[in-house]
Design a protein around this motif. Structure first.
Motif, PDB file in Angstrom:
ATOM      1  N   THR A  29       0.846  -1.191   0.000  1.00  0.00           N
ATOM      2  CA  THR A  29       0.000   0.000   0.000  1.00  0.00           C
ATOM      3  C   THR A  29       0.879   1.238   0.000  1.00  0.00           C
ATOM      4  N   GLU A  30       0.555   2.188  -0.857  1.00  0.00           N
ATOM      5  CA  GLU A  30       1.328   3.433  -0.870  1.00  0.00           C
ATOM      6  C   GLU A  30       0.906   4.304   0.305  1.00  0.00           C
ATOM      7  N   ALA A  31       1.802   5.193   0.710  1.00  0.00           N
ATOM      8  CA  ALA A  31       1.464   6.119   1.790  1.00  0.00           C
ATOM      9  C   ALA A  31       0.344   7.039   1.317  1.00  0.00           C
ATOM     10  N   PRO A  32      -0.686   7.274   2.159  1.00  0.00           N
ATOM     11  CA  PRO A  32      -1.784   8.141   1.731  1.00  0.00           C
ATOM     12  C   PRO A  32      -1.272   9.528   1.356  1.00  0.00           C
ATOM     13  N   GLY A  33      -1.830  10.079   0.307  1.00  0.00           N
ATOM     14  CA  GLY A  33      -1.452  11.421  -0.126  1.00  0.00           C
ATOM     15  C   GLY A  33      -0.160  11.472  -0.924  1.00  0.00           C
ATOM     16  N   SER A  34       0.459  10.318  -1.185  1.00  0.00           N
ATOM     17  CA  SER A  34       1.781  10.308  -1.820  1.00  0.00           C
ATOM     18  C   SER A  34       1.739  10.340  -3.342  1.00  0.00           C
ATOM     19  N   ASP A  63     -13.190  12.717  -4.974  1.00  0.00           N
ATOM     20  CA  ASP A  63     -12.287  12.994  -3.851  1.00  0.00           C
ATOM     21  C   ASP A  63     -12.892  12.425  -2.580  1.00  0.00           C
ATOM     22  N   SER A  64     -12.331  11.317  -2.114  1.00  0.00           N
ATOM     23  CA  SER A  64     -12.880  10.646  -0.933  1.00  0.00           C
ATOM     24  C   SER A  64     -12.289  11.197   0.363  1.00  0.00           C
ATOM     25  N   GLY A  65     -11.223  11.996   0.239  1.00  0.00           N
ATOM     26  CA  GLY A  65     -10.581  12.532   1.433  1.00  0.00           C
ATOM     27  C   GLY A  65      -9.698  11.534   2.156  1.00  0.00           C
ATOM     28  N   THR A  66      -9.497  10.347   1.578  1.00  0.00           N
ATOM     29  CA  THR A  66      -8.717   9.300   2.241  1.00  0.00           C
ATOM     30  C   THR A  66      -7.228   9.418   1.958  1.00  0.00           C
ATOM     31  N   GLY A  67      -6.866  10.139   0.883  1.00  0.00           N
ATOM     32  CA  GLY A  67      -5.459  10.200   0.493  1.00  0.00           C
ATOM     33  C   GLY A  67      -5.104   9.205  -0.602  1.00  0.00           C
ATOM     34  N   TRP A  68      -6.082   8.396  -1.017  1.00  0.00           N
ATOM     35  CA  TRP A  68      -5.878   7.490  -2.143  1.00  0.00           C
ATOM     36  C   TRP A  68      -6.855   7.855  -3.261  1.00  0.00           C
ATOM     37  N   PRO A  69      -6.389   7.737  -4.512  1.00  0.00           N
ATOM     38  CA  PRO A  69      -7.318   7.970  -5.623  1.00  0.00           C
ATOM     39  C   PRO A  69      -8.543   7.058  -5.473  1.00  0.00           C
ATOM     40  N   SER A  70      -9.727   7.653  -5.629  1.00  0.00           N
ATOM     41  CA  SER A  70     -10.959   6.900  -5.399  1.00  0.00           C
ATOM     42  C   SER A  70     -11.893   7.020  -6.588  1.00  0.00           C
ATOM     43  N   PHE A  71     -12.562   5.928  -6.867  1.00  0.00           N
ATOM     44  CA  PHE A  71     -13.475   5.851  -8.015  1.00  0.00           C
ATOM     45  C   PHE A  71     -14.764   5.195  -7.549  1.00  0.00           C
ATOM     46  N   PHE A  72     -15.889   5.542  -8.216  1.00  0.00           N
ATOM     47  CA  PHE A  72     -17.141   4.906  -7.790  1.00  0.00           C
ATOM     48  C   PHE A  72     -17.562   3.777  -8.710  1.00  0.00           C
ATOM     49  N   GLU A  73     -16.814   3.565  -9.805  1.00  0.00           N
ATOM     50  CA  GLU A  73     -17.201   2.528 -10.758  1.00  0.00           C
ATOM     51  C   GLU A  73     -15.983   2.129 -11.580  1.00  0.00           C
ATOM     52  N   PRO A  74     -15.853   0.841 -11.960  1.00  0.00           N
ATOM     53  CA  PRO A  74     -14.733   0.457 -12.832  1.00  0.00           C
ATOM     54  C   PRO A  74     -14.990   0.843 -14.288  1.00  0.00           C
ATOM     55  N   TYR A  75     -13.916   0.805 -15.080  1.00  0.00           N
ATOM     56  CA  TYR A  75     -13.998   1.131 -16.508  1.00  0.00           C
ATOM     57  C   TYR A  75     -15.028   0.235 -17.206  1.00  0.00           C
ATOM     58  N   SER A  76     -15.014  -1.053 -16.884  1.00  0.00           N
ATOM     59  CA  SER A  76     -15.991  -1.993 -17.449  1.00  0.00           C
ATOM     60  C   SER A  76     -16.203  -3.126 -16.456  1.00  0.00           C
ATOM     61  N   ASP A  77     -17.228  -3.928 -16.706  1.00  0.00           N
ATOM     62  CA  ASP A  77     -17.534  -5.031 -15.790  1.00  0.00           C
ATOM     63  C   ASP A  77     -16.404  -6.047 -15.723  1.00  0.00           C
ATOM     64  N   GLU A  78     -15.651  -6.161 -16.798  1.00  0.00           N
ATOM     65  CA  GLU A  78     -14.608  -7.195 -16.813  1.00  0.00           C
ATOM     66  C   GLU A  78     -13.206  -6.658 -16.516  1.00  0.00           C
ATOM     67  N   ALA A  79     -13.093  -5.361 -16.197  1.00  0.00           N
ATOM     68  CA  ALA A  79     -11.769  -4.762 -15.964  1.00  0.00           C
ATOM     69  C   ALA A  79     -11.108  -5.275 -14.684  1.00  0.00           C
ATOM     70  N   LEU A  80     -11.934  -5.575 -13.690  1.00  0.00           N
ATOM     71  CA  LEU A  80     -11.411  -5.897 -12.361  1.00  0.00           C
ATOM     72  C   LEU A  80     -11.839  -7.283 -11.901  1.00  0.00           C
ATOM     73  N   GLU A  81     -11.090  -7.813 -10.927  1.00  0.00           N
ATOM     74  CA  GLU A  81     -11.483  -9.035 -10.227  1.00  0.00           C
ATOM     75  C   GLU A  81     -11.522  -8.722  -8.742  1.00  0.00           C
ATOM     76  N   TYR A  82     -12.304  -9.515  -8.015  1.00  0.00           N
ATOM     77  CA  TYR A  82     -12.491  -9.242  -6.593  1.00  0.00           C
ATOM     78  C   TYR A  82     -12.186 -10.483  -5.772  1.00  0.00           C
ATOM     79  N   HIS A  83     -11.480 -10.287  -4.673  1.00  0.00           N
ATOM     80  CA  HIS A  83     -11.201 -11.380  -3.747  1.00  0.00           C
ATOM     81  C   HIS A  83     -11.550 -10.936  -2.341  1.00  0.00           C
ATOM     82  N   GLU A  84     -12.111 -11.862  -1.561  1.00  0.00           N
ATOM     83  CA  GLU A  84     -12.345 -11.559  -0.151  1.00  0.00           C
ATOM     84  C   GLU A  84     -10.994 -11.507   0.567  1.00  0.00           C
TER      85      GLU A  84
END
Ligand SMILES: [Zn+2]
Length: 131
Positions: A29-34, A63-84
């Protein structure tokens, strides 16, 4: 379907900086705000530095204010994978690049309208392409 790519650790180390390698391949994980992309408001596409897979659009960034780039949706349904992810005593959902399997960050349910998702992403592993 996105065609998956596979590389050895040595091959990844050749094309990634040590920081990028630590996040993408070792779930760091990168340092927040870096990251300089945190405040980037240009119009364009955010792709994976490891493989070029398109991950997010600038129109989905907030802008979520967390210090990490934040998005509300992926580019497409198949762009990402999810793991618990149950590491560090937390129940989280890990977000990975669907093409190279690289670790990008996590997704939470406290995001921005219209999806109320917050994809909390390490900016160091994003490559911004202006449109
Ligand atoms: Zn990738």
């Amino acid at each position: 379907m996105i065609k998956k790519i596979q590389k050895t650790d040595a091959e990844w180390k050749k094309i990634l900086t040590p920081e990028q390698y630590n996040i993408l391949r070792k779930k760091g994980t990168e340092a927040p705000g870096s990251c300089s992309l945190l405040r980037n408001k240009e119009k364009g596409v955010y792709a994976c530095v490891g493989c070029g897979n398109k991950l997010f659009k600038s129109s989905e960034k907030f802008d979520s204010g967390t210090g990490w780039p934040s998005f509300f949706e992926p580019y497409s349904d198949e762009a990402l994978e999810y793991h618990e992810d149950n590491s560090w005593g937390m129940k989280r959902v890990e977000v990975l690049c669907a093409k190279c399997g690289g670790h990008l960050g996590h997704v939470f349910d406290d995001g921005s309208a219209p999806t109320f998702k917050r994809f909390c992403i390490n900016g160091i592993v994003l490559k911004f392409k202006e449109l």
